[in-house]
Design a protein around this motif. Structure first.
Motif, PDB file in Angstrom:
ATOM      1  N   UNK A  26       9.715   9.200 -12.206  1.00 59.73           N
ATOM      2  CA  UNK A  26       8.543   9.869 -13.198  1.00 59.73           C
ATOM      3  C   UNK A  26       9.061  11.777 -13.035  1.00 59.73           C
ATOM      4  N   UNK A  27       9.311  12.978 -14.052  1.00 60.55           N
ATOM      5  CA  UNK A  27       9.314  14.196 -13.303  1.00 60.55           C
ATOM      6  C   UNK A  27       7.843  14.223 -13.429  1.00 60.55           C
ATOM      7  N   UNK A  28       7.624  13.634 -14.092  1.00 60.70           N
ATOM      8  CA  UNK A  28       5.969  13.708 -14.267  1.00 60.70           C
ATOM      9  C   UNK A  28       5.407  13.672 -12.848  1.00 60.70           C
ATOM     10  N   UNK A  29       5.361  13.055 -12.319  1.00 59.76           N
ATOM     11  CA  UNK A  29       4.710  12.458 -11.187  1.00 59.76           C
ATOM     12  C   UNK A  29       4.900  13.411  -9.471  1.00 59.76           C
ATOM     13  N   UNK A  30       3.880  13.085  -8.966  1.00 58.29           N
ATOM     14  CA  UNK A  30       3.878  14.162  -7.136  1.00 58.29           C
ATOM     15  C   UNK A  30       5.339  13.109  -6.690  1.00 58.29           C
ATOM     16  N   UNK A  31       6.196  13.083  -6.459  1.00 57.03           N
ATOM     17  CA  UNK A  31       7.428  13.234  -5.678  1.00 57.03           C
ATOM     18  C   UNK A  31       6.820  13.160  -4.184  1.00 57.03           C
ATOM     19  N   UNK A  32       6.413  11.743  -3.612  1.00 57.94           N
ATOM     20  CA  UNK A  32       5.545  11.717  -2.321  1.00 57.94           C
ATOM     21  C   UNK A  32       7.199  11.296  -1.434  1.00 57.94           C
ATOM     22  N   UNK A  33       7.379  12.199   0.017  1.00 59.54           N
ATOM     23  CA  UNK A  33       7.862  11.396   1.562  1.00 59.54           C
ATOM     24  C   UNK A  33       7.153  10.987   2.319  1.00 59.54           C
ATOM     25  N   UNK A  34       7.138   9.513   2.831  1.00 56.96           N
ATOM     26  CA  UNK A  34       6.193   9.512   4.288  1.00 56.96           C
ATOM     27  C   UNK A  34       7.377   9.643   5.436  1.00 56.96           C
ATOM     28  N   UNK A  35       6.942  10.510   6.203  1.00 56.77           N
ATOM     29  CA  UNK A  35       7.612  11.146   7.211  1.00 56.77           C
ATOM     30  C   UNK A  35       6.903  10.150   8.896  1.00 56.77           C
ATOM     31  N   UNK A  36       7.182   9.969   9.445  1.00 57.91           N
ATOM     32  CA  UNK A  36       6.899   9.414  11.068  1.00 57.91           C
ATOM     33  C   UNK A  36       7.708   8.559  11.500  1.00 57.91           C
ATOM     34  N   UNK A  37       7.233   7.595  12.328  1.00 54.50           N
ATOM     35  CA  UNK A  37       7.608   6.113  13.153  1.00 54.50           C
ATOM     36  C   UNK A  37       7.272   5.000  12.572  1.00 54.50           C
ATOM     37  N   UNK A  38       6.345   4.156  13.681  1.00 57.23           N
ATOM     38  CA  UNK A  38       5.851   2.745  12.939  1.00 57.23           C
ATOM     39  C   UNK A  38       4.186   3.196  12.900  1.00 57.23           C
ATOM     40  N   UNK A  39       3.789   3.876  12.786  1.00 58.77           N
ATOM     41  CA  UNK A  39       2.405   3.898  12.367  1.00 58.77           C
ATOM     42  C   UNK A  39       2.130   4.675  10.474  1.00 58.77           C
ATOM     43  N   UNK A  40       3.263   5.061  10.524  1.00 53.07           N
ATOM     44  CA  UNK A  40       3.676   4.714   8.810  1.00 53.07           C
ATOM     45  C   UNK A  40       4.633   4.300   8.501  1.00 53.07           C
ATOM     46  N   UNK A  41       5.799   3.761   8.731  1.00 51.12           N
ATOM     47  CA  UNK A  41       6.262   1.920   8.618  1.00 51.12           C
ATOM     48  C   UNK A  41       5.617   1.306   8.370  1.00 51.12           C
ATOM     49  N   UNK A  42       3.815   1.729   9.142  1.00 53.38           N
ATOM     50  CA  UNK A  42       3.183   0.125   9.364  1.00 53.38           C
ATOM     51  C   UNK A  42       3.566  -1.090   9.780  1.00 53.38           C
ATOM     52  N   UNK A  43       4.279  -0.811  11.248  1.00 60.79           N
ATOM     53  CA  UNK A  43       4.422  -1.924  12.030  1.00 60.79           C
ATOM     54  C   UNK A  43       3.172  -3.019  11.950  1.00 60.79           C
ATOM     55  N   UNK A  44       3.816  -4.350  12.294  1.00 58.57           N
ATOM     56  CA  UNK A  44       2.308  -4.770  12.386  1.00 58.57           C
ATOM     57  C   UNK A  44       1.651  -5.574  10.744  1.00 58.57           C
TER      58      UNK A  44
END
Length: 230
Positions: A26-44
């Motif tokens: 949706x063009x009205x939404x804030x387009x968010x990208x999460x960058x990182x490692x296991x702590x962003x992909x949430x391993x566990x």
């Protein structure tokens, strides 16, 4: 060799939306990208328990639509891996905002502070060159994995807390220099050493409960960041 086993490379590229949907958000939404490692992909934790997804859902429920376009983070990745593999995903996403939590694997693999600093600067320079609003980057400090049951196995004889704190000083300095928001989870992460329920079954990564604690710290800062300048 043990150093390379701390955060083993994930085999599946975990996005919180399927790719076809990602590029037609949706063009009205804030387009968010999460960058990182296991702590962003949430391993566990499960995908539904990941803090980037929960944060997006919570903020959206309060009236500001946030679309998690992609989470290209991988368990085991360093700043160089992020440069080589995640920045292209960010570029293709046409994101409005991002979070960045990276560096633990640099330290584990013995990458020196100077190289980490150079890579972090490169990443931030690149992100700011692509974002319409250069201030829409939320930095997050590295947690202290040394308090976990198996964390000490990967110290290489070094002081984990001290080493991670030194890398966090670099992150904080860049946030200050660029006037970027930052969330410091280093101290709260030490509670993993006191409460076993905050640690995943692998004895190393945070549990969903710990990620939820981080989310509560990150969410208000992210919300303020995307509201600024509107």
């Amino acid at each position: 060799m043990k150093k390379l086993l701390l955060f083993p490379l994930a085999l599946v590229f975990l996005n919180c939306r399927n790719e076809s949907k990602n590029m037609i958000a949706d063009k009205t939404s804030v387009r968010y990208v999460a960058l990182g490692d296991s702590y962003t992909i949430c391993e566990g934790a499960t995908q539904d328990e990941s803090w980037p997804l929960i944060m997006s859902q919570n903020i959206s429920a309060k009236g500001t639509a946030v679309e998690l376009i992609a989470n290209p983070s991988r368990t085991g990745w360093t700043t160089q891996n992020l440069i080589d593999r995640e920045l292209s995903v960010f570029d293709d996403s046409k994101a409005d905002a991002t979070t960045l939590l990276i560096g633990v694997n640099d330290w584990v693999q013995g990458i020196d502070k100077a190289t980490f600093t150079k890579n972090l600067k490169y990443i931030l320079d690149h992100l700011q060159s692509k974002l319409a609003d250069k201030k829409k980057i939320l930095l997050i400090t590295i947690p202290d994995f040394g308090v976990t049951p198996t964390g000490a196995m990967y110290s290489g004889g070094r002081d984990i807390s001290k080493g991670i704190a030194e890398f966090n000083d670099v992150i904080k300095a860049e946030a200050t220099a660029r006037s970027l928001p930052i969330v410091d989870i280093f101290e709260v992460s030490k509670d993993m050493g006191k409460d076993a329920t905050l640690i995943a079954n692998d004895g190393l990564h945070p549990s969903a409960k710990e990620y939820a604690i981080w989310e509560k710290m990150i969410e208000p800062e992210f919300e303020r960041m995307i509201a600024a300048g509107e």
